[in-house]
Design a protein around this motif. Structure first.
Motif, PDB file in Angstrom:
ATOM      1  N   HIS A 150     -46.258  22.238   7.507  1.00  0.00           N
ATOM      2  CA  HIS A 150     -47.100  22.153   8.698  1.00  0.00           C
ATOM      3  C   HIS A 150     -47.511  23.541   9.191  1.00  0.00           C
ATOM      4  O   HIS A 150     -48.608  23.726   9.708  1.00  0.00           O
ATOM      5  CB  HIS A 150     -46.348  21.400   9.808  1.00  0.00           C
ATOM      6  CG  HIS A 150     -47.167  21.207  11.052  1.00  0.00           C
ATOM      7  ND1 HIS A 150     -48.212  20.308  11.114  1.00  0.00           N
ATOM      8  CD2 HIS A 150     -47.107  21.813  12.281  1.00  0.00           C
ATOM      9  CE1 HIS A 150     -48.755  20.351  12.315  1.00  0.00           C
ATOM     10  NE2 HIS A 150     -48.107  21.258  13.032  1.00  0.00           N
ATOM     11  N   ASP A 151     -46.628  24.510   8.998  1.00  0.00           N
ATOM     12  CA  ASP A 151     -46.938  25.883   9.400  1.00  0.00           C
ATOM     13  C   ASP A 151     -48.085  26.463   8.587  1.00  0.00           C
ATOM     14  O   ASP A 151     -48.742  27.412   9.001  1.00  0.00           O
ATOM     15  CB  ASP A 151     -45.696  26.769   9.249  1.00  0.00           C
ATOM     16  CG  ASP A 151     -44.577  26.344  10.189  1.00  0.00           C
ATOM     17  OD1 ASP A 151     -44.892  25.744  11.228  1.00  0.00           O
ATOM     18  OD2 ASP A 151     -43.395  26.608   9.865  1.00  0.00           O
ATOM     19  N   PHE A 152     -48.320  25.884   7.386  1.00  0.00           N
ATOM     20  CA  PHE A 152     -49.408  26.358   6.526  1.00  0.00           C
ATOM     21  C   PHE A 152     -50.620  25.417   6.575  1.00  0.00           C
ATOM     22  O   PHE A 152     -51.494  25.458   5.718  1.00  0.00           O
ATOM     23  CB  PHE A 152     -48.900  26.462   5.080  1.00  0.00           C
ATOM     24  CG  PHE A 152     -47.816  27.493   4.892  1.00  0.00           C
ATOM     25  CD1 PHE A 152     -48.127  28.821   4.645  1.00  0.00           C
ATOM     26  CD2 PHE A 152     -46.477  27.132   5.001  1.00  0.00           C
ATOM     27  CE1 PHE A 152     -47.119  29.767   4.482  1.00  0.00           C
ATOM     28  CE2 PHE A 152     -45.467  28.073   4.842  1.00  0.00           C
ATOM     29  CZ  PHE A 152     -45.786  29.396   4.585  1.00  0.00           C
ATOM     30  N   ARG A 153     -50.620  24.521   7.606  1.00  0.00           N
ATOM     31  CA  ARG A 153     -51.718  23.563   7.804  1.00  0.00           C
ATOM     32  C   ARG A 153     -51.919  22.657   6.576  1.00  0.00           C
ATOM     33  O   ARG A 153     -53.037  22.341   6.197  1.00  0.00           O
ATOM     34  CB  ARG A 153     -53.032  24.298   8.135  1.00  0.00           C
ATOM     35  CG  ARG A 153     -52.960  25.126   9.401  1.00  0.00           C
ATOM     36  CD  ARG A 153     -54.283  25.823   9.692  1.00  0.00           C
ATOM     37  NE  ARG A 153     -54.210  26.603  10.907  1.00  0.00           N
ATOM     38  CZ  ARG A 153     -54.426  26.114  12.133  1.00  0.00           C
ATOM     39  NH1 ARG A 153     -54.724  24.833  12.271  1.00  0.00           N
ATOM     40  NH2 ARG A 153     -54.327  26.894  13.192  1.00  0.00           N
ATOM     41  N   PHE A 154     -50.817  22.262   5.965  1.00  0.00           N
ATOM     42  CA  PHE A 154     -50.877  21.347   4.817  1.00  0.00           C
ATOM     43  C   PHE A 154     -50.145  20.060   5.172  1.00  0.00           C
ATOM     44  O   PHE A 154     -49.009  20.092   5.647  1.00  0.00           O
ATOM     45  CB  PHE A 154     -50.225  21.974   3.582  1.00  0.00           C
ATOM     46  CG  PHE A 154     -50.263  21.090   2.365  1.00  0.00           C
ATOM     47  CD1 PHE A 154     -51.363  21.110   1.530  1.00  0.00           C
ATOM     48  CD2 PHE A 154     -49.204  20.244   2.064  1.00  0.00           C
ATOM     49  CE1 PHE A 154     -51.413  20.288   0.408  1.00  0.00           C
ATOM     50  CE2 PHE A 154     -49.244  19.421   0.947  1.00  0.00           C
ATOM     51  CZ  PHE A 154     -50.357  19.454   0.123  1.00  0.00           C
ATOM     52  N   ASP A 155     -50.831  18.940   4.979  1.00  0.00           N
ATOM     53  CA  ASP A 155     -50.220  17.645   5.271  1.00  0.00           C
ATOM     54  C   ASP A 155     -50.083  16.831   3.994  1.00  0.00           C
ATOM     55  O   ASP A 155     -50.763  17.080   3.001  1.00  0.00           O
ATOM     56  CB  ASP A 155     -51.081  16.858   6.273  1.00  0.00           C
ATOM     57  CG  ASP A 155     -51.097  17.508   7.645  1.00  0.00           C
ATOM     58  OD1 ASP A 155     -50.028  17.973   8.068  1.00  0.00           O
ATOM     59  OD2 ASP A 155     -52.181  17.555   8.259  1.00  0.00           O
ATOM     60  N   ARG A 156     -49.186  15.838   4.065  1.00  0.00           N
ATOM     61  CA  ARG A 156     -49.052  14.925   2.935  1.00  0.00           C
ATOM     62  C   ARG A 156     -50.332  14.113   2.763  1.00  0.00           C
ATOM     63  O   ARG A 156     -51.149  14.009   3.675  1.00  0.00           O
ATOM     64  CB  ARG A 156     -47.866  13.978   3.168  1.00  0.00           C
ATOM     65  CG  ARG A 156     -46.533  14.575   2.779  1.00  0.00           C
ATOM     66  CD  ARG A 156     -45.459  13.513   2.789  1.00  0.00           C
ATOM     67  NE  ARG A 156     -44.894  13.319   4.119  1.00  0.00           N
ATOM     68  CZ  ARG A 156     -44.171  12.260   4.465  1.00  0.00           C
ATOM     69  NH1 ARG A 156     -43.954  11.302   3.601  1.00  0.00           N
ATOM     70  NH2 ARG A 156     -43.688  12.151   5.674  1.00  0.00           N
ATOM     71  N   LEU A 157     -50.484  13.506   1.572  1.00  0.00           N
ATOM     72  CA  LEU A 157     -51.709  12.769   1.262  1.00  0.00           C
ATOM     73  C   LEU A 157     -51.638  11.350   1.825  1.00  0.00           C
ATOM     74  O   LEU A 157     -51.714  10.368   1.089  1.00  0.00           O
ATOM     75  CB  LEU A 157     -51.912  12.727  -0.257  1.00  0.00           C
ATOM     76  CG  LEU A 157     -51.840  14.086  -0.968  1.00  0.00           C
ATOM     77  CD1 LEU A 157     -51.931  13.901  -2.469  1.00  0.00           C
ATOM     78  CD2 LEU A 157     -52.966  14.987  -0.479  1.00  0.00           C
ATOM     79  N   ASN A 158     -51.462  11.234   3.137  1.00  0.00           N
ATOM     80  CA  ASN A 158     -51.284   9.931   3.769  1.00  0.00           C
ATOM     81  C   ASN A 158     -52.521   9.052   3.603  1.00  0.00           C
ATOM     82  O   ASN A 158     -53.596   9.354   4.140  1.00  0.00           O
ATOM     83  CB  ASN A 158     -50.958  10.099   5.251  1.00  0.00           C
ATOM     84  CG  ASN A 158     -49.568  10.652   5.472  1.00  0.00           C
ATOM     85  OD1 ASN A 158     -48.628  10.218   4.831  1.00  0.00           O
ATOM     86  ND2 ASN A 158     -49.443  11.624   6.365  1.00  0.00           N
ATOM     87  N   VAL A 159     -52.372   7.971   2.860  1.00  0.00           N
ATOM     88  CA  VAL A 159     -53.481   7.070   2.559  1.00  0.00           C
ATOM     89  C   VAL A 159     -54.114   6.513   3.829  1.00  0.00           C
ATOM     90  O   VAL A 159     -55.348   6.393   3.921  1.00  0.00           O
ATOM     91  CB  VAL A 159     -52.992   5.909   1.658  1.00  0.00           C
ATOM     92  CG1 VAL A 159     -54.022   4.787   1.594  1.00  0.00           C
ATOM     93  CG2 VAL A 159     -52.685   6.424   0.255  1.00  0.00           C
ATOM     94  N   GLU A 160     -53.297   6.183   4.817  1.00  0.00           N
ATOM     95  CA  GLU A 160     -53.826   5.542   6.030  1.00  0.00           C
ATOM     96  C   GLU A 160     -54.769   6.454   6.811  1.00  0.00           C
ATOM     97  O   GLU A 160     -55.548   5.981   7.642  1.00  0.00           O
ATOM     98  CB  GLU A 160     -52.666   5.085   6.922  1.00  0.00           C
ATOM     99  CG  GLU A 160     -51.840   3.973   6.266  1.00  0.00           C
ATOM    100  CD  GLU A 160     -50.777   3.423   7.198  1.00  0.00           C
ATOM    101  OE1 GLU A 160     -50.776   3.795   8.386  1.00  0.00           O
ATOM    102  OE2 GLU A 160     -49.949   2.619   6.722  1.00  0.00           O
ATOM    103  N   GLY A 161     -54.731   7.754   6.533  1.00  0.00           N
ATOM    104  CA  GLY A 161     -55.622   8.677   7.222  1.00  0.00           C
ATOM    105  C   GLY A 161     -56.885   9.000   6.454  1.00  0.00           C
ATOM    106  O   GLY A 161     -57.738   9.753   6.936  1.00  0.00           O
ATOM    107  N   PRO A 196     -53.221  -2.540   7.317  1.00  0.00           N
ATOM    108  CA  PRO A 196     -52.002  -2.672   6.500  1.00  0.00           C
ATOM    109  C   PRO A 196     -52.201  -3.229   5.102  1.00  0.00           C
ATOM    110  O   PRO A 196     -51.691  -2.657   4.132  1.00  0.00           O
ATOM    111  CB  PRO A 196     -51.120  -3.597   7.360  1.00  0.00           C
ATOM    112  CG  PRO A 196     -51.539  -3.305   8.766  1.00  0.00           C
ATOM    113  CD  PRO A 196     -53.017  -3.073   8.679  1.00  0.00           C
ATOM    114  N   TRP A 197     -52.964  -4.334   4.963  1.00  0.00           N
ATOM    115  CA  TRP A 197     -53.081  -4.935   3.633  1.00  0.00           C
ATOM    116  C   TRP A 197     -53.934  -4.071   2.697  1.00  0.00           C
ATOM    117  O   TRP A 197     -53.708  -4.061   1.476  1.00  0.00           O
ATOM    118  CB  TRP A 197     -53.630  -6.359   3.707  1.00  0.00           C
ATOM    119  CG  TRP A 197     -55.087  -6.496   4.079  1.00  0.00           C
ATOM    120  CD1 TRP A 197     -55.608  -6.679   5.314  1.00  0.00           C
ATOM    121  CD2 TRP A 197     -56.206  -6.465   3.165  1.00  0.00           C
ATOM    122  NE1 TRP A 197     -56.988  -6.745   5.250  1.00  0.00           N
ATOM    123  CE2 TRP A 197     -57.373  -6.642   3.944  1.00  0.00           C
ATOM    124  CE3 TRP A 197     -56.336  -6.315   1.790  1.00  0.00           C
ATOM    125  CZ2 TRP A 197     -58.647  -6.662   3.388  1.00  0.00           C
ATOM    126  CZ3 TRP A 197     -57.610  -6.337   1.238  1.00  0.00           C
ATOM    127  CH2 TRP A 197     -58.741  -6.514   2.026  1.00  0.00           C
TER     128      TRP A 197
END
Length: 336
Positions: free
Chosen positions: A117-128, A137-138
């Protein structure tokens, strides 16, 4: 009686059973061992046990009955070679194998999230990816299922590519009497590695614990069906879902683990776990209606589960010892 009424009844029944097991069995044990800090995880772990019980019931009542009505090949009602397969299945389906690994990796990803997060990198969250669409959800569940199936395809092909890894995976292929019990016939090291990879990518794309259990359970039961001794024609649907006959070709002697036209050379076909699309894209698909004999040529393993584990581990260690990497290291030491 409406569908909502039926689903509500079974939901209440399931919740009551889960509460009963925790209150009368798991809870007292945790209290006596002074492990009540684990109570929440253990309560969630009961989900894995109960869903496993449901799977076992469906295998016995539905898949084994289906095998008798539409067999792909003639088999004894219950073969001696299947005893170990039943034990493997009970161990995997009634335990919390995948759940424990998912929980362990969750802590790692929490720490990793904070660091990245300190490097402005997030996980590849599908919902986003597409708010309002992929957050449904489905829809997110379907995307998770497809993405993780691709991961499984790559993992499966890799286990056929490296000789030492194949020696572990060969345990799964060694069954000559393939039934609905055969899916979990694996070496424990291969299982641990696969569960780690599956959980890692599930967390990477944002799968929640509640979705994860449904993804695993659904995938497991479909794979039990795929390994079943069933001859079924899916018609056009065979291009959308791996069928028992399609997967049986993957287990076929001389086809499922050898390169086409190159006896003894690792390769194979029909690596797809749930969907045949990846095999079609990467030209590894063979669609057939023939129920080929299964097994691994020139591989004889004991019917004893523990001996199977030891034999395949020894085979893998021998191949690893003879691999180019180890040969280079040995030659390099001699030259010194």
């Amino acid at each position: 009686m409406t569908l909502n009424t039926v689903s509500s009844f079974f939901g209440l029944l399931y919740g009551s059973i889960q509460e009963f097991i925790f209150t009368n069995l798991a809870g007292p044990i945790l209290y006596r061992l002074d492990l009540m800090s684990w109570a929440e995880d253990v309560y969630d772990g009961i989900d894995w046990f109960l869903f496993g019980c449901i799977q076992i019931l469906l295998i016995v009542l539905v898949l084994r009955t289906w095998e008798r009505l539409q067999p792909a090949e003639s088999q004894a009602r219950f073969s001696k070679a299947s005893i170990s397969d039943v034990i493997y299945t009970l161990f995997h389906r009634l335990g919390i194998f995948h759940g424990l690994i998912f929980i362990c990796l969750s802590g790692f990803f929490f720490e990793l999230d904070s660091f990245l997060h300190d490097f402005r990198f997030d996980r590849l969250n599908v919902e986003g990816w597409w708010p309002g669409i992929t957050s449904v959800p489905w829809i997110s569940f379907l995307i998770y299922l497809i993405l993780l199936d691709f991961v499984d395809y790559i993992y499966h092909r890799a286990s056929h590519h490296f000789n030492w890894w194949w020696q572990l995976h060969a345990l799964h292929h060694s069954q000559r009497v393939m039934t609905a019990w055969s899916d979990n016939r694996n070496h424990i090291l291969d299982d641990i590695l696969r569960a780690l990879v599956f959980a890692f990518f599930a967390l990477l794309i944002g799968v929640t614990p509640s979705q994860f259990i449904f993804l695993v359970v659904l995938s497991q039961f479909i794979q039990s069906w795929q390994h079943a001794n069933i001859r079924v024609d899916l018609g056009w649907a065979k291009y959308f879902l791996v069928s028992p006959i399609f997967h049986r070709m993957h287990h076929a002697v001389g086809y499922g683990y050898e390169a086409a036209g190159k006896p003894g050379v690792l390769g194979g076909c029909n690596f797809g776990v749930l969907f045949p699309w990846w095999d079609m894209i990467f030209s590894t698909a063979i669609f057939t209606t023939e129920a080929c004999p299964t097994g691994v040529e020139d591989l004889q393993l004991s019917d004893n589960l523990l001996l199977q584990q030891w034999q395949t581990l020894c085979n893998a260690m021998q191949k690893l010892k003879n691999s180019p990497v180890f040969s280079y290291s040995k030659d390099h030491e001699i030259s010194k």
